[in-house]
Design an enzyme around this catalytic site. Structure first.
Site, mmCIF file in Angstrom:
data_model
loop_
_atom_site.group_PDB
_atom_site.id
_atom_site.type_symbol
_atom_site.label_atom_id
_atom_site.label_comp_id
_atom_site.label_asym_id
_atom_site.label_seq_id
_atom_site.Cartn_x
_atom_site.Cartn_y
_atom_site.Cartn_z
ATOM 1 N N CYS A 21 63.877 -11.832 49.409
ATOM 2 C CA CYS A 21 65.005 -10.896 48.762
ATOM 3 C C CYS A 21 64.647 -11.408 47.454
ATOM 4 O O CYS A 21 65.457 -11.330 46.409
ATOM 5 C CB CYS A 21 66.364 -11.794 49.605
ATOM 6 S SG CYS A 21 65.810 -11.684 51.128
ATOM 7 N N CYS B 49 65.518 -16.259 51.386
ATOM 8 C CA CYS B 49 64.712 -15.072 52.069
ATOM 9 C C CYS B 49 63.807 -14.931 50.544
ATOM 10 O O CYS B 49 64.068 -14.905 49.729
ATOM 11 C CB CYS B 49 65.455 -14.319 52.708
ATOM 12 S SG CYS B 49 64.181 -12.621 52.406
#
Length: 106
Positions: free
Chosen positions: A32, A29
């Site tokens: 993230c 991600c």
């Protein structure tokens, strides 16, 4: 340093009743990864006041399912052993945004 949460140690942290902040993330991600340094900075700033950690949704699975995590990054906030829904944040967040939510837990 942010704690690396798993289902077991996260539940123990929440049960203490002190404020807990959980960054739900995954290695693949991009947002993230952008949020990770902010989470680390907040963990250092709030050390001793708030338990702040990261939960890899790919390693463990019960916690995200139980807490309605459908997108990542999702940051969840707990106080007195309960999730504080009004403080949930989905997606990348600026440090000031997360600080305001953490300060509201104190």
């Amino acid at each position: 340093m942010a704690i690396q949460f798993n289902d077991e140690n996260l539940q123990q942290a929440i049960e203490t009743g002190q404020p807990v902040v959980v960054d739900c993330w995954a290695e693949w991600c991009g947002p993230c990864k952008s949020l990770a340094p902010i989470v680390e900075e907040l963990a250092a700033e709030y050390e001793g006041k708030v338990v702040i950690g990261k939960y890899d949704i790919e390693q463990d699975g019960d916690f995200p399912m139980d807490n309605g995590v459908h997108s990542i990054p999702t940051v969840l906030f707990f106080k007195n052993g309960q999730r504080v829904d009004k403080h949930k944040h989905v997606g990348f967040a600026a440090k000031d945004t997360l600080k305001a939510k953490i300060d509201a837990l104190l």
